[in-house]
Write a protein that holds these residues in place. Structure first.
Motif, PDB file in Angstrom:
ATOM      1  N   TYR A  26      64.497  60.704  13.301  1.00 25.42           N
ATOM      2  CA  TYR A  26      65.100  59.620  12.595  1.00 25.42           C
ATOM      3  C   TYR A  26      64.222  59.256  11.536  1.00 25.42           C
ATOM      4  O   TYR A  26      62.919  59.005  11.941  1.00 25.42           O
ATOM      5  CB  TYR A  26      65.508  58.393  13.325  1.00 25.42           C
ATOM      6  N   ARG A  27      64.500  59.377  10.324  1.00 19.99           N
ATOM      7  CA  ARG A  27      63.558  59.009   9.167  1.00 19.99           C
ATOM      8  C   ARG A  27      64.282  58.438   7.989  1.00 19.99           C
ATOM      9  O   ARG A  27      65.161  59.054   7.591  1.00 19.99           O
ATOM     10  CB  ARG A  27      62.793  60.213   8.947  1.00 19.99           C
ATOM     11  N   GLU A  28      63.943  57.329   7.569  1.00 22.98           N
ATOM     12  CA  GLU A  28      64.619  56.679   6.355  1.00 22.98           C
ATOM     13  C   GLU A  28      63.805  57.214   4.934  1.00 22.98           C
ATOM     14  O   GLU A  28      62.596  57.151   5.220  1.00 22.98           O
ATOM     15  CB  GLU A  28      64.610  55.269   6.495  1.00 22.98           C
ATOM     16  N   LEU A  29      64.401  57.238   4.036  1.00 29.10           N
ATOM     17  CA  LEU A  29      63.936  57.260   2.664  1.00 29.10           C
ATOM     18  C   LEU A  29      64.351  56.539   1.499  1.00 29.10           C
ATOM     19  O   LEU A  29      65.666  56.416   1.413  1.00 29.10           O
ATOM     20  CB  LEU A  29      63.809  58.925   2.017  1.00 29.10           C
ATOM     21  N   SER A  30      63.444  55.557   0.791  1.00 27.93           N
ATOM     22  CA  SER A  30      63.967  54.866   0.071  1.00 27.93           C
ATOM     23  C   SER A  30      64.546  55.339  -1.516  1.00 27.93           C
ATOM     24  O   SER A  30      63.729  56.492  -1.536  1.00 27.93           O
ATOM     25  CB  SER A  30      63.202  53.473  -0.498  1.00 27.93           C
ATOM     26  N   CYS A  31      65.445  54.988  -2.122  1.00 29.08           N
ATOM     27  CA  CYS A  31      65.797  55.703  -3.296  1.00 29.08           C
ATOM     28  C   CYS A  31      64.588  55.498  -4.500  1.00 29.08           C
ATOM     29  O   CYS A  31      64.475  56.400  -5.193  1.00 29.08           O
ATOM     30  CB  CYS A  31      66.886  54.834  -4.071  1.00 29.08           C
ATOM     31  N   GLY A 111      59.223  68.095   8.370  1.00 28.24           N
ATOM     32  CA  GLY A 111      58.735  67.494   7.181  1.00 28.24           C
ATOM     33  C   GLY A 111      59.652  66.718   6.094  1.00 28.24           C
ATOM     34  O   GLY A 111      59.157  66.170   5.092  1.00 28.24           O
ATOM     35  N   TYR A 112      60.868  66.727   6.377  1.00 33.65           N
ATOM     36  CA  TYR A 112      61.886  66.166   5.463  1.00 33.65           C
ATOM     37  C   TYR A 112      61.781  64.713   5.529  1.00 33.65           C
ATOM     38  O   TYR A 112      61.702  64.142   6.887  1.00 33.65           O
ATOM     39  CB  TYR A 112      63.327  66.767   6.015  1.00 33.65           C
ATOM     40  N   PRO A 113      61.622  63.930   4.466  1.00 32.86           N
ATOM     41  CA  PRO A 113      61.445  62.578   4.629  1.00 32.86           C
ATOM     42  C   PRO A 113      62.958  61.846   4.840  1.00 32.86           C
ATOM     43  O   PRO A 113      62.615  60.456   5.144  1.00 32.86           O
ATOM     44  CB  PRO A 113      61.339  62.411   2.908  1.00 32.86           C
ATOM     45  N   ALA A 114      63.950  62.333   5.129  1.00 34.69           N
ATOM     46  CA  ALA A 114      65.011  61.589   5.523  1.00 34.69           C
ATOM     47  C   ALA A 114      65.799  62.557   6.639  1.00 34.69           C
ATOM     48  O   ALA A 114      65.856  63.562   6.214  1.00 34.69           O
ATOM     49  CB  ALA A 114      66.236  61.473   4.218  1.00 34.69           C
ATOM     50  N   ILE A 115      66.063  61.860   7.729  1.00 38.39           N
ATOM     51  CA  ILE A 115      66.618  62.692   9.008  1.00 38.39           C
ATOM     52  C   ILE A 115      67.668  61.673   9.655  1.00 38.39           C
ATOM     53  O   ILE A 115      67.313  60.576   9.889  1.00 38.39           O
ATOM     54  CB  ILE A 115      65.601  63.082   9.886  1.00 38.39           C
ATOM     55  N   ALA A 116      68.654  62.220  10.060  1.00 40.66           N
ATOM     56  CA  ALA A 116      69.818  61.417  10.671  1.00 40.66           C
ATOM     57  C   ALA A 116      70.226  62.502  11.886  1.00 40.66           C
ATOM     58  O   ALA A 116      70.195  63.574  11.755  1.00 40.66           O
ATOM     59  CB  ALA A 116      70.844  60.839   9.985  1.00 40.66           C
ATOM     60  N   SER A 157      67.058  65.824   4.900  1.00 36.60           N
ATOM     61  CA  SER A 157      67.356  65.803   3.521  1.00 36.60           C
ATOM     62  C   SER A 157      66.017  65.416   2.629  1.00 36.60           C
ATOM     63  O   SER A 157      65.268  64.608   3.139  1.00 36.60           O
ATOM     64  CB  SER A 157      68.464  64.996   3.033  1.00 36.60           C
ATOM     65  N   ARG A 158      65.922  66.070   1.691  1.00 38.59           N
ATOM     66  CA  ARG A 158      64.859  65.657   0.502  1.00 38.59           C
ATOM     67  C   ARG A 158      65.106  64.449  -0.142  1.00 38.59           C
ATOM     68  O   ARG A 158      64.454  63.768  -0.778  1.00 38.59           O
ATOM     69  CB  ARG A 158      64.510  66.839  -0.405  1.00 38.59           C
ATOM     70  N   TYR A 159      66.580  64.116   0.086  1.00 41.56           N
ATOM     71  CA  TYR A 159      67.139  63.005  -0.917  1.00 41.56           C
ATOM     72  C   TYR A 159      67.352  61.928   0.102  1.00 41.56           C
ATOM     73  O   TYR A 159      67.554  62.223   1.284  1.00 41.56           O
ATOM     74  CB  TYR A 159      68.227  63.382  -1.486  1.00 41.56           C
ATOM     75  N   PRO A 160      67.689  60.723  -0.178  1.00 47.32           N
ATOM     76  CA  PRO A 160      67.774  59.498   0.675  1.00 47.32           C
ATOM     77  C   PRO A 160      69.385  59.756   1.314  1.00 47.32           C
ATOM     78  O   PRO A 160      70.248  60.359   0.753  1.00 47.32           O
ATOM     79  CB  PRO A 160      67.779  58.415  -0.300  1.00 47.32           C
ATOM     80  N   ILE A 161      69.371  59.533   2.594  1.00 53.00           N
ATOM     81  CA  ILE A 161      70.559  59.389   3.391  1.00 53.00           C
ATOM     82  C   ILE A 161      71.214  58.007   3.590  1.00 53.00           C
ATOM     83  O   ILE A 161      70.492  57.046   4.091  1.00 53.00           O
ATOM     84  CB  ILE A 161      70.374  60.128   4.984  1.00 53.00           C
TER      85      ILE A 161
END
Length: 364
Positions: A26-31, A111-116, A157-161
């Motif tokens: 699990y990994r969060e990425l801010s916009c 290495g993806y910055p957003a994972i769910a 994802s490379r983009y925010p989920i």
């Protein structure tokens, strides 16, 4: 597929529950931390960009269902991480069979910055069919009434989920050894800087055929129920304003009855069918035999336009198939689709800022 062969269920249970000790990635990425893709102007009044989506069953079963998989899973992670460093990785990856601890670590290490992740072992099913499947359940083929693992689904994802929804398939919507996993469907909504609306991306893994160990009539009915529940889930969670992508391991290869059942519930456009048409403008960079190449694979992607943003496949290719894209590291090849997203330039103010928030909390 989830195949346990003839191993004692007690041994498989111990191994599966041990894998539960490894948390799902699990990994969060801010916009604000996201770089925008390249935008192009087309037809004077439209803008466009591309989005590449890989669906990949990584054969992430642990011992004793599989042995020796850890080294290959690490290589999958290393290859994706290398491609990310080079700027050549898929923008989004839809994973299936993320069951073992090694599989979960591999996805995290990609290495993806957003994972769910999808439904976990104890996720409650949605509205399920109350009627028993044809035939009788049998403990020796895994129909024991409890799940030993989660769905095995994950989206990176490379983009925010920006939103995650998930649902396990019904208790009477699985057959055979597949019942040991809490298979289901998940939504990972992503937001791409500069694109007016989010994109709804769905991932699933449906009931297998012979590998399930269940009689044909029984596993066919289970697959049909899952197709219906997947359609209901999409109808309940998708906003027609947003473009939609639906990928995964559909377990429909060489099965006309499964395709017929699935098609009763889905009218989404099939990437294989569009790209098989020479007039589509889709660049096919993989070997397809026959007039219906979608019948030769389990790994598929479907799509649908949003009200404001159109989507179409412009390139298809294989990954992890032993060719230039990388060695074969699973019993499935990866299926990579590059989509073109396009929209009228004057609708840029329709961007929904409220969609750019932190993702849902990880499952226990």
């Amino acid at each position: 597929m989830l195949a346990v062969s003839r191993m004692p269920l007690t041994i498989f249970a111990a191994a599966s529950l041990a894998a539960c000790a490894t948390p799902s990635p699990y990994r969060e990425l801010s916009c604000s931390s996201t770089s925008a893709p390249v935008l192009q102007t087309i037809d004077d009044d439209r803008k466009s960009t591309t989005l590449s989506v890989l669906t990949y069953n990584i054969e992430g079963l642990g011992f004793p269902a599989r042995s020796g998989r850890a080294i290959y899973l690490r290589k999958i992670a290393q290859r994706l991480a290398e491609l990310r460093t080079e700027g050549r990785a898929p923008d989004v990856v839809l994973f299936q069979e993320m069951f073992s601890g090694a599989a979960k670590r591999a996805i995290a290490d990609s290495g993806y910055p957003a994972i769910a992740s999808g439904p976990h072992r104890t996720s409650a099913p949605g509205n399920s069919n109350k009627e028993p499947l044809p035939g009788r359940s049998h403990i020796k083929r895994g129909e024991i009434g409890i799940h030993l693992s989660g769905s095995g689904l994950a989206v990176a994802s490379r983009y925010p989920i920006t939103q995650v929804r998930k649902q396990a398939y019904g208790r009477r919507s699985c057959a055979g050894l597949d019942c040991l996993a809490n298979k289901g469907i998940m939504l990972a909504q992503i937001s791409i800087p500069g694109v007016p609306t989010p994109i709804d991306i769905y991932d699933t893994h449906m009931n297998s055929r012979g590998a399930s160990g269940a009689p044909a009539e029984r596993n066919l009915e289970a697959h049909d129920r899952q197709a219906q529940e997947a359609s209901q889930f999409i109808n309940n969670t998708h906003d027609d304003a947003f473009p939609l992508i639906f990928g995964g391991d559909f377990n429909m290869r060489h099965s006309e009855p499964r395709w017929e059942g699935f098609s009763r519930y889905q009218d989404l456009r099939l990437v294989h069918r569009i790209c098989a048409d020479p007039q589509s403008g889709c660049d096919v960079r993989m070997s397809w035999d026959g007039d219906e190449p979608w019948m030769d694979t389990q790994d598929l992607q479907f799509f649908w336009n949003g009200d404001a943003v159109s989507i179409r496949p412009v390139r298809v290719e294989a990954m992890f198939d032993g060719g230039p894209s990388g060695p074969s590291l699973s019993d499935h090849d990866g299926f990579l689709v590059t989509y073109e997203l396009s929209w009228k330039d004057d609708i840029k103010d329709l961007a929904i800022s409220s969609t750019c928030f932190a993702g849902s909390q990880p499952d226990a």
